[in-house]
Each structure stands twice: as C-alpha cells, then as structure tokens.
Design an enzyme around this catalytic site. Structure first.
Site, mmCIF file in Angstrom:
data_model
loop_
_atom_site.group_PDB
_atom_site.id
_atom_site.type_symbol
_atom_site.label_atom_id
_atom_site.label_comp_id
_atom_site.label_asym_id
_atom_site.label_seq_id
_atom_site.Cartn_x
_atom_site.Cartn_y
_atom_site.Cartn_z
ATOM 1 N N ILE A 53 12.333 -8.649 -2.169
ATOM 2 C CA ILE A 53 12.953 -7.681 -3.074
ATOM 3 C C ILE A 53 14.259 -8.210 -3.650
ATOM 4 C CG2 ILE A 53 14.043 -5.399 -3.192
ATOM 5 C CD1 ILE A 53 11.854 -4.465 -1.202
ATOM 6 N N ASP A 59 21.813 -14.531 4.400
ATOM 7 C CA ASP A 59 20.624 -14.167 5.162
ATOM 8 C C ASP A 59 20.393 -15.237 6.229
ATOM 9 O OD1 ASP A 59 18.041 -13.680 6.155
ATOM 10 O OD2 ASP A 59 17.353 -12.857 4.260
ATOM 11 N N ALA A 72 17.730 -0.260 1.320
ATOM 12 C CA ALA A 72 17.022 -0.819 2.474
ATOM 13 C C ALA A 72 16.756 0.275 3.501
ATOM 14 C CB ALA A 72 17.845 -1.962 3.074
ATOM 15 N N ARG A 73 17.651 0.424 4.462
ATOM 16 C CA ARG A 73 17.582 1.478 5.459
ATOM 17 C C ARG A 73 19.000 1.997 5.688
ATOM 18 N NH1 ARG A 73 12.970 1.541 4.482
ATOM 19 N NH2 ARG A 73 11.163 1.573 5.885
ATOM 20 N N ASP A 109 20.048 5.159 -1.715
ATOM 21 C CA ASP A 109 18.694 5.722 -1.671
ATOM 22 C C ASP A 109 18.288 6.062 -0.250
ATOM 23 O OD1 ASP A 109 16.096 6.328 -2.977
ATOM 24 O OD2 ASP A 109 15.373 4.671 -1.736
ATOM 25 N N GLU A 167 17.670 11.352 7.605
ATOM 26 C CA GLU A 167 17.001 11.819 6.389
ATOM 27 C C GLU A 167 16.097 13.007 6.686
ATOM 28 O OE1 GLU A 167 15.017 8.393 4.786
ATOM 29 O OE2 GLU A 167 16.892 7.376 4.289
ATOM 30 N N HIS A 169 15.419 8.547 -0.940
ATOM 31 C CA HIS A 169 14.552 7.524 -0.351
ATOM 32 C C HIS A 169 13.284 7.369 -1.199
ATOM 33 C CE1 HIS A 169 13.385 5.404 3.652
ATOM 34 N NE2 HIS A 169 12.852 4.773 2.606
#
Length: 331
Positions: free
Chosen positions: A157, A176, A236-237, A261, A266, A285
């Site tokens: 992504i 990363d 992402a999360r 998002d 949630e 989300h």
C-alpha cells in the site's frame, strides 16, 4: 464416511452474505452465518465448523483450543490482529487472508486524506455550510510540491501511495525494518531511520501492521519530533498510534492536523474528543472499501476456505502448520 464440511462466518458488517453462501454451497459445502462477539458465542457457533470466515470476532488462543474440528480460518482483508496465528499453527489450522483485495483503495484513501488536509477541504466545507465565504477559513495552506512525505512501513500500500504523491511533486521517505532499502531506492524513495523520518516529513502516513511490537509505535516522542506544520495520516490500525499522545499533539499545536480512518477502539464514541477537532479529517475504517474491493475481498476470503476443505492449497496462506488437521470422519 467423511462429513460434509461446514463453513461458519463468525461475524460480518455486510448487508447480507449471499455471495459467500452461493460460493460455499456451489462447492458442495454447508454454510452457516453467525454474529458472535464473546468467546463463548464464537465457540458455540463454530463448534461444528471445518472452516471459519472471520471479520472482527477475536479468535484467541483460548477460543482456538476449543475448536477441535476447524481446519482453516480465513479473514476478510489483510489484518490478522483478530487471530492468534501461532495458536492456530500449533493446532494444525491453516490461516489465510486477502492481502491484495484493497491495495489501491487504501492508497487512494490515504492520498485523499493528504490532499484534503493540505487544501483544508474539511474546514472549508464546514465553514461554507455555516454560511461563510472566506478563502482563508482553513488557515494557512502549504502546497505539496517540494514537501516531504514520510511512510511508516513500506509494503504494497505505501509503495502505491508513494507513486501517487510523487506525481504531486512530493519527496518520499520511508522506514521499515522488514524491507530492503534497495526496494525503496528502485521506487525513488529514500530509506531513513524513524527519528529522521519524523523530523523531516511534512506528512507522516502510517502503514505498519498491528503487532505487539508496533502497538503504540507512533508515540509521544515521535509526535514531538514532527514539525508543528506537519500532518499525520493513519489508514493502518488505530493502536499503532498512541491516541492519547496524538490528542495532546493536536490540541497543543504540536502538529497541524491528522487524517484518521482507524482508531484505538472502534467505533469511536459519539463524544470522543477527536470528533470535536476542526483540524482532523475522520472516516469510519472505510479506506479499504469500494464496490469493487468488497466483492474481491469477500470472494477471495471464501475461496481460501473452499480450497483447503477441498484438498487444495489456499491462494493466500499466512502459515504452514507442520501437521495440518485432516477432515473429520463420522460414522
């Protein structure tokens, strides 16, 4: 005699499961839809499940230990934070996901949030709906060309997002620990350490998976290192970002704004303080969603299960149990 395999959906947010039911029954398997939340509900619904399709219900080690018949678990989408993969592997259960069902959709969403923040679209929209007409209502806006995007994570992504934002003239950095710097260099992206990324970026976009090591990865120190004119975007999360630290940075002027998002819990509460911050773009989300991606993700999730129950390897295995469970024999 081998029993007809049963496929159980633990939970879902779609209007119906007609697509899943059709695919499963066409393969000659039995289909069961459930809406479980608690461990006991999951175990009760999946007691006879040879295959499980999972969305948000938590398949913990304890739950998995109480599912002696299950041979495969397939999760809608990329994330595996609902499944104890190690416990499943130890139990001989194949785990699969769909890592490529919404790559462009999430990259587009992240790009949209970056553009929306940079152009003050949320603030302009709200000001005009309140009767205003002021080009400066969103505050000082900075053009993206010549500025720096920092990617936390450099999987499929963020690689797509890098291409999109390079087209807008942004310089792209990435960090990363699981990706070779040569891969980034081939994409025209500079690999740097986290501290340098937070210090240099005008926009930080988060793309790390949620694991014990990445929980709270973007913490108070990371946010304090960012420019006061910088934005944070997270598709992402939620728990990858320390939400309390983010709220502090947003309310004290530590950063200029955020596009979110995903959240620590949630759905977020109606009175959640993030809802009241004018410099924040919020979405529920949904970065993964388009009509196209939903069909692709749902179809591929089901086919992972069908493949295993029909004696084939799934297209998207996450693990490889040393001793996979065999089909249940009755009679």
């Amino acid at each position: 005699m081998t029993a007809v395999p049963t496929v159980v959906v633990t939970d879902y947010e779609f209007p119906d499961l007609d697509l899943e039911r059709t695919l499963v029954e066409e393969a000659g398997l039995r289909f069961v839809a459930a809406r479980t939340r608690t461990p006991d509900e999951i175990v009760a619904a999946c007691a006879g499940a040879d295959g499980i399709i999972n969305q948000y219900a938590q398949l913990t080690a304890d739950v998995i230990a109480r599912l002696p018949r299950t041979r495969v678990i397939s999760r809608y989408g990329i994330g595996l934070d609902t499944i104890d993969v190690a416990a499943a592997t130890e139990a001989g259960i194949v785990v699969a996901n769909v890592p490529d069902g919404s790559l462009d959709d999430v990259a587009d969403h992240a790009a949209g949030m970056i553009l929306g923040l940079a152009r003050g679209l949320g603030r302009h929209d709200r000001a005009m709906r309140a009767g205003g007409w002021d080009y400066a209502a969103a505050g000082p806006l900075l053009r993206l060309r010549g500025r720096v995007l920092g990617l936390v994570g450099f999987g499929q992504i963020p690689r797509r997002l890098a291409t999109r934002m390079q087209a807008f003239g942004m310089t792209v950095l990435a960090t990363d620990p699981h990706t070779d710097a040569a891969v980034a260099a081939d994409a025209g992206v500079e690999f740097v350490g986290p501290a340098e990324l937070y210090r240099r970026a005008d926009v930080v976009s988060v793309h790390a998976p949620l694991t014990p090591l990445t929980t709270g990865l973007v913490d108070a120190a990371a946010l304090a290192a960012m420019k006061p004119t910088a934005y944070l975007v997270n598709t992402a999360r939620g728990p990858v970002v320390d939400e309390a630290a983010l709220l502090h940075a947003l309310t004290t002027g530590g950063i200029a704004g955020a596009g979110l998002d995903v959240f620590a819990a949630e759905p977020i509460a109606p009175d959640h303080p993030l809802r009241g911050l004018d410099q924040v773009l919020l979405s529920p989300h949904c970065a993964w969603y388009s009509v196209d991606s939903e069909v692709e993700i749902r179809s591929k999730t089901v086919r992972n299960v069908i493949d295993v129950l029909c004696g084939r390897a799934p297209a998207y295995p996450v693990n490889r149990p040393g001793h996979p469970r065999a089909a249940t024999v009755v009679g």
